[in-house]
Write an enzyme that holds these catalytic residues in place. Structure first.
Site, PDB file in Angstrom:
ATOM      1  N   ALA A   1       0.860  -0.926  -0.462  1.00  0.00           N
ATOM      2  CA  ALA A   1      -0.219  -0.101   0.107  1.00  0.00           C
ATOM      3  C   ALA A   1       0.961   1.879  -0.168  1.00  0.00           C
ATOM      4  O   ALA A   1       0.388   2.429  -0.193  1.00  0.00           O
ATOM      5  CB  ALA A   1      -0.780  -0.434   1.249  1.00  0.00           C
ATOM      6  N   ALA A   2       2.032   1.119   0.550  1.00  0.00           N
ATOM      7  CA  ALA A   2       2.780   2.255   0.430  1.00  0.00           C
ATOM      8  C   ALA A   2       3.494   3.161  -1.143  1.00  0.00           C
ATOM      9  O   ALA A   2       3.704   2.258  -1.484  1.00  0.00           O
ATOM     10  CB  ALA A   2       4.350   1.860   1.748  1.00  0.00           C
ATOM     11  N   PRO A   3       3.585   4.110  -0.840  1.00  0.00           N
ATOM     12  CA  PRO A   3       3.122   5.320  -0.069  1.00  0.00           C
ATOM     13  C   PRO A   3       1.929   5.621   0.525  1.00  0.00           C
ATOM     14  O   PRO A   3       1.141   6.876   1.366  1.00  0.00           O
ATOM     15  CB  PRO A   3       3.992   6.409  -0.049  1.00  0.00           C
ATOM     16  CG  PRO A   3       4.146   5.938  -1.935  1.00  0.00           C
ATOM     17  CD  PRO A   3       3.564   4.972  -2.566  1.00  0.00           C
ATOM     18  N   GLY A   4       1.184   5.264   0.126  1.00  0.00           N
ATOM     19  CA  GLY A   4      -0.917   4.910  -0.020  1.00  0.00           C
ATOM     20  C   GLY A   4      -1.694   5.990  -0.594  1.00  0.00           C
ATOM     21  O   GLY A   4      -2.945   6.262  -0.711  1.00  0.00           O
TER      22      GLY A   4
ATOM     23  N   LYS B   1      -3.422   5.393  -3.380  1.00  0.00           N
ATOM     24  CA  LYS B   1      -4.074   4.032  -4.015  1.00  0.00           C
ATOM     25  C   LYS B   1      -5.144   4.166  -2.309  1.00  0.00           C
ATOM     26  O   LYS B   1      -6.639   3.936  -2.537  1.00  0.00           O
ATOM     27  CB  LYS B   1      -3.962   3.004  -4.612  1.00  0.00           C
ATOM     28  CG  LYS B   1      -3.127   2.704  -5.655  1.00  0.00           C
ATOM     29  CD  LYS B   1      -2.736   2.149  -6.276  1.00  0.00           C
ATOM     30  CE  LYS B   1      -1.780   2.543  -7.534  1.00  0.00           C
ATOM     31  NZ  LYS B   1      -0.800   2.444  -7.350  1.00  0.00           N
TER      32      LYS B   1
ATOM     33  N   ASP C   1       2.381  -2.547   4.323  1.00  0.00           N
ATOM     34  CA  ASP C   1       3.612  -2.672   3.640  1.00  0.00           C
ATOM     35  C   ASP C   1       4.750  -3.585   4.024  1.00  0.00           C
ATOM     36  O   ASP C   1       4.145  -3.631   5.665  1.00  0.00           O
ATOM     37  CB  ASP C   1       3.887  -1.517   2.727  1.00  0.00           C
ATOM     38  CG  ASP C   1       5.082  -1.297   1.696  1.00  0.00           C
ATOM     39  OD1 ASP C   1       4.341  -0.720   1.133  1.00  0.00           O
ATOM     40  OD2 ASP C   1       5.757  -1.283   2.182  1.00  0.00           O
TER      41      ASP C   1
ATOM     42  N   ASP D   1      -1.231  -4.063  -5.651  1.00  0.00           N
ATOM     43  CA  ASP D   1      -0.336  -2.826  -6.847  1.00  0.00           C
ATOM     44  C   ASP D   1       0.981  -3.675  -5.655  1.00  0.00           C
ATOM     45  O   ASP D   1       1.820  -2.737  -5.332  1.00  0.00           O
ATOM     46  CB  ASP D   1      -1.181  -1.684  -6.334  1.00  0.00           C
ATOM     47  CG  ASP D   1       0.088  -0.968  -6.766  1.00  0.00           C
ATOM     48  OD1 ASP D   1      -0.057  -1.056  -8.278  1.00  0.00           O
ATOM     49  OD2 ASP D   1      -0.107  -0.093  -6.428  1.00  0.00           O
TER      50      ASP D   1
ATOM     51  N   CYS E   1       3.337  -1.140 -12.481  1.00  0.00           N
ATOM     52  CA  CYS E   1       3.604   0.362 -13.081  1.00  0.00           C
ATOM     53  C   CYS E   1       4.954   0.163 -14.434  1.00  0.00           C
ATOM     54  O   CYS E   1       5.593   0.778 -14.348  1.00  0.00           O
ATOM     55  CB  CYS E   1       3.757   1.031 -12.093  1.00  0.00           C
ATOM     56  SG  CYS E   1       5.308   1.047 -11.312  1.00  0.00           S
TER      57      CYS E   1
HETATM   58  C1  LIG Z   1       4.147  -0.350  -6.380  1.00  0.00           C
HETATM   59  S1  LIG Z   1       4.926   0.621  -4.833  1.00  0.00           S
HETATM   60  C2  LIG Z   1       2.883   0.390  -4.076  1.00  0.00           C
HETATM   61  C3  LIG Z   1       2.354   1.901  -4.306  1.00  0.00           C
HETATM   62  C4  LIG Z   1       0.872   1.692  -3.720  1.00  0.00           C
HETATM   63  N1  LIG Z   1      -0.186   1.143  -3.552  1.00  0.00           N
HETATM   64  C5  LIG Z   1       0.467   3.535  -3.880  1.00  0.00           C
HETATM   65  O1  LIG Z   1      -0.289   3.663  -4.787  1.00  0.00           O
HETATM   66  O2  LIG Z   1       0.517   3.933  -3.001  1.00  0.00           O
HETATM   67  C6  LIG Z   1       4.639  -1.284  -4.279  1.00  0.00           C
HETATM   68  C7  LIG Z   1       4.716  -1.040  -2.462  1.00  0.00           C
HETATM   69  O3  LIG Z   1       5.402  -2.194  -2.309  1.00  0.00           O
HETATM   70  C8  LIG Z   1       6.015  -2.565  -0.723  1.00  0.00           C
HETATM   71  N2  LIG Z   1       6.527  -3.959  -1.336  1.00  0.00           N
HETATM   72  C9  LIG Z   1       7.647  -4.341  -1.855  1.00  0.00           C
HETATM   73  N3  LIG Z   1       7.746  -6.249  -1.472  1.00  0.00           N
HETATM   74  C10 LIG Z   1       6.566  -6.423  -1.178  1.00  0.00           C
HETATM   75  C11 LIG Z   1       5.761  -7.415  -0.016  1.00  0.00           C
HETATM   76  N4  LIG Z   1       6.794  -8.420  -0.098  1.00  0.00           N
HETATM   77  N5  LIG Z   1       5.184  -7.058   1.006  1.00  0.00           N
HETATM   78  C12 LIG Z   1       4.155  -6.080   0.936  1.00  0.00           C
HETATM   79  N6  LIG Z   1       4.324  -5.172   0.343  1.00  0.00           N
HETATM   80  C13 LIG Z   1       5.449  -4.921  -0.528  1.00  0.00           C
HETATM   81  C14 LIG Z   1       6.699  -1.405  -1.380  1.00  0.00           C
HETATM   82  O4  LIG Z   1       7.250  -0.798   0.058  1.00  0.00           O
HETATM   83  C15 LIG Z   1       6.310  -0.479  -1.866  1.00  0.00           C
HETATM   84  O5  LIG Z   1       5.146   0.187  -1.043  1.00  0.00           O
END
Ligand SMILES: C[S@@+](CC[C@H](N)C(=O)[O-])C[C@H]1O[C@@H](n2cnc3c(N)ncnc32)[C@H](O)[C@@H]1O
Length: 800
Positions: free
Chosen positions: A202-205, A207, A233, A296, A349
């Site tokens: 979810a980060a940085p959040g 969505k 996250d 995502d 993305c």
């Molecule tokens: C594409 S970004 C998400 C963007 C977010 N959905 C938004 O709209 O702001 C991918 C995220 O996945 C997290 N991530 C990476 N590996 C992960 C895992 N195994 N489990 C959960 N989160 C993970 C990363 O820290 C990153 O914040």
């Protein structure tokens, strides 16, 4: 945007290859850029090994990128020029109005009536004269894009006022600056107010914020929706960004967790053996399942090239190949946590089919008919998108591979069958004594074609609507997932690549067993408790120290480094709070207040959670605290730690986030002020009692107890605080601020910046209304609707 924007940037962390931050490039890093693009040599991990010697601006080309995507046919050959040209241009800034804000229509009007025209007239350095325009595919004209890049917004004098507007409204939570294509996945999730939603990565959040808007839309005054969002996250720092971002929403329907998404717990609980007649016995939920899941996933991110040009020099095929298995594992876990009948959106993305169609194909194969790829061609018709690819190849260490057979032929153990369209592992049937394969036409690369309906996936190309690139697939869970048998295969598969693969082999079943074990045996060590054990081993401690540590651990809770989630049940304090603020019995306190400290003598903050979040917390207790919760609910009360605090009969003050929810239920410590004194309060932050202008207001303040109180703006239209009851009338349009009554003065508990912002902007009447609305938004959250424009106007006149 300056410092704040940059600091957010500096916290971006590449999930896999430790990509350094482009905005904070050290000299040596910049040097690295030189010459790396046209000669993309990769090591076995797919990392670029060029060692440049002097600084050069970001190169915006990469021969390996061109070769790869031309071959994959992500766009038609005749489109390649416009595709690549668009990718080299900076991304136009986009933003979204918070649709659950009571002021959304005011903001939209301001954009339509004021900024749209003004920005066209003012023009910029660039050639495009569009200024700003709503995104045609986003509902209600709530999302906008500008023809200005973020850099132009920062640097161009003509755009200063618009830029200030964006910054301020973003900070307050009325708008969110977000890449246009990143707004798409939540729209396809079809979220309703009563849905339980899991945002897995979810980060940085941005969505998550959108999902919360959907949950809160059309909320009645003072009422909370039945749904909730769990935003997860794996990265703690990024979780903190998420918490900061979503705080602007003032919601009690959110919990933030910190797990590897592929191992997200489902908190299964066997009803009959753990309740022991406790007050949780009536708990009906026995497992944490979701109506909607947003997946995502972390990805190579080459769809964001326009926003993050450092990707041009970093790009390699290894980035995509390296995350395929993780993406698949996360998606499969998401589907296991999805209720039958529920919807999951998988998005990246990235433009790479190995991260996109290949993952979706393997999901469909693994789920064997229990999950379908939804045809959403009739949804959001104005969004220009392309069908998913049906055919692609895999590239590894400079070699094209058409099928898993090729991977075996070249000994590429890191290339798994699921990366190819058929997903079929190659079985080598040739025997050792009959090693004559010369008859095979092995030199011809045969590209597989998928028989799955992958055209239902959506690809957003950058040059279609001047955006970033994105991939979205919508999945529907028709029935429980099949038990996927563990196969011992000599072929490398994603399951086998993962050292924790046991959790995902039988998605709906194995996890249950593991979690039941956790629930019944809480001493079983969980991931995340590792540092504690290491410390103990390295530093042998005395018995007393160990006992002390144990006590601390008990207080600390199950998860190392994370404060425990505790229902606040201290009757003495609760009675004191209720009596002091005269809180109606109708306001549900039972099991709705949470602290992060077991020691109630030292509780600093008390959070309020919705019924839905309360249920999840209870389930989590019953299941042995499987969820690692880093943030939960809405901060409602805070201990006043100053000397003033000790003189009040109640040491807990109402926080500004909690005030909107509590206000309709308060009967004491609430009074109304005429505009003149309300303005003085904002202007001077603190006013001595003799300096209060209005005699009646001075009298009303005099009878308040020392400590926290709420001052409601008397708009003069109604009997606010006049007549039989001194309690001001509270309705949808009420403007209120938290204050502190000391021995000789009344002080606001709104930050100095907020007060300053209001006063500065209130001098300009066109902006006046919005500023006031913003103040109210900040203090009152999103449960009130702006329906009394006249009142606002009256107040504007009085304050100016
Ligand atoms: C594409 S970004 C998400 C963007 C977010 N959905 C938004 O709209 O702001 C991918 C995220 O996945 C997290 N991530 C990476 N590996 C992960 C895992 N195994 N489990 C959960 N989160 C993970 C990363 O820290 C990153 O914040």
């Amino acid at each position: 945007m300056g410092g704040r924007g940059r600091s957010r940037r500096t916290q971006r962390k590449h999930f896999r290859d430790g990509r350094e931050n482009v905005w904070k490039t050290k000299k040596s890093d910049s040097q690295e850029a030189e010459g790396s693009n046209n000669n993309n040599e990769n090591d076995s991990n797919g990392n670029n090994t060029n060692k440049p010697t002097h600084w050069q601006p970001f190169a915006i080309e990469n021969a390996a990128f061109d070769e790869y995507y031309k071959e994959q046919g992500v766009v038609r050959p005749e489109e390649w020029g416009s595709f690549i040209e668009c990718l080299r241009k900076p991304l136009p800034a986009a933003f979204r109005i918070n649709s659950s804000s009571q002021f959304c229509t005011d903001l939209r009007s301001q954009l339509e009536d004021e900024f749209m025209k003004a920005l066209l007239a003012e023009g910029t350095d660039g050639n495009e004269a569009e200024g700003i325009k709503p995104l045609p595919w986003y509902p209600n004209n709530f999302a906008w894009m500008s023809s200005f890049s973020r850099m132009q917004l920062r640097k161009n004098k003509n755009l200063e006022r618009f830029h200030e507007f964006l910054k301020q409204e973003n900070e307050i939570g009325n708008i969110t600056r977000q890449e246009a294509v990143s707004m798409v996945p939540p729209l396809f999730l079809d979220v309703h107010r009563d849905h339980f939603v899991l945002d897995m990565c979810a980060a940085p959040g941005s969505k998550t914020f959108q999902l919360l808007e959907m949950i809160h839309q059309e909320s009645e005054v003072g009422a909370l929706p039945n749904g909730m969002v769990i935003a997860n996250d794996v990265d703690v720092q990024r979780c903190n960004l998420l918490i900061h971002q979503t705080k602007r929403m003032c919601t009690s329907n959110l919990a933030v967790t910190n797990h590897e998404a592929q191992h997200f717990p489902s908190c299964r609980w066997k009803k009959n053996n753990t309740t022991n007649g406790s007050d949780l016995a009536g708990m009906s939920m026995t497992e944490l399942l979701f109506d909607r899941v947003l997946c995502d996933v972390p990805c190579s991110g080459d769809g964001t090239l326009r926003k993050a040009p450092d990707i041009w020099r970093k790009w390699s095929v290894g980035m995509a190949n390296g995350v395929h298995c993780l993406q698949l594992q996360i998606a499969m876990r998401g589907l296991a946590l999805l209720k039958t009948g529920g919807r999951m959106v998988y998005s990246t993305c990235s433009m790479n089919p190995v991260e996109n169609e290949a993952v979706v194909s393997e999901i469909l194969r693994k789920c064997g008919g229990s999950v379908e790829l939804v045809d959403v061609s009739s949804e959001l018709p104005q969004l220009v998108r392309r069908p998913g690819l049906k055919s692609w190849k895999v590239r590894d260490k400079g070699t094209w591979l058409g099928s898993h057979k090729d991977a075996c032929k070249y000994g590429r153990s890191g290339i798994v069958p699921s990366m190819f369209p058929s997903g079929q592992p190659h079985v080598d049937t040739s025997s050792d004594d009959n090693n004559n394969n010369d008859n095979d036409n092995d030199d011809v690369l045969v590209t597989e074609v998928s028989s799955l309906p992958l055209e239902r996936c959506m690809r957003i190309a950058p040059h279609d609507q001047n955006s970033g690139a994105f991939f979205i697939a919508v999945l529907h869970k028709i029935s429980p997932l099949p038990v996927i048998q563990t196969k011992s295969s000599k072929h490398s598969r994603c399951d086998e690549k993962s050292k924790q693969s046991e959790d995902i082999k039988a998605m709906d079943v194995d996890v249950k067993n593991e979690e039941s074990d956790e629930a019944t045996n809480p001493s079983k060590k969980l991931k995340g408790t590792e540092p504690e054990k290491t410390e103990t081993l390295n530093n042998p401690k005395s018995r007393a120290e160990k006992a002390n540590d144990k006590r601390k651990l008990q207080i600390q809770g199950k998860w190392f480094g994370v404060d425990p989630v505790v229902f606040f049940k201290d009757d003495a304090i609760l009675t004191n709070i209720k009596e002091f603020y005269g809180i109606h019995e109708s306001f549900s306190f039972t099991h709705r207040l949470i602290t992060r400290n077991i020691d109630t003598n030292h509780v600093k903050r008390i959070y309020y959670v919705s019924e839905s979040v309360k249920n999840v917390v209870e389930l989590n207790f019953l299941a042995g605290e499987q969820l690692k919760i880093t943030s939960i609910g809405l901060k409602m009360f805070e201990r006043q730690t100053s000397r003033e605090g000790t003189s009040s009969p109640c040491v807990f003050r109402i926080s500004s986030e909690g005030l909107p929810l509590l206000l309709p239920h308060m009967t004491k410590q609430i009074t109304s002020s005429p505009a003149v004194d309300f303005k003085h309060l904002l202007q001077y932050k603190s006013i001595k009692f003799p300096d209060i202008v209005d005699d009646r207001f001075r009298e009303k303040v005099a009878v308040l107890a020392l400590g926290c109180c709420v001052v409601v703006l008397n708009t003069g239209n109604e009997n606010e605080g006049e007549g039989a009851s001194d309690r001001p009338k509270v309705d949808k349009s009420t403007i209120a601020i938290g204050c502190w009554k000391g021995r000789s003065s009344l002080s606001v508990m709104v930050t100095a910046v907020d007060c300053q912002e209001l006063l500065e902007r209130s001098r300009f009447s066109p902006v006046n209304k919005l500023v006031l609305l913003n103040l109210r938004r900040r203090n009152k959250g999103d449960s009130y609707l702006a329906d009394q424009e006249q009142k606002q106007q009256n107040f504007s006149c009085k304050v100016s």
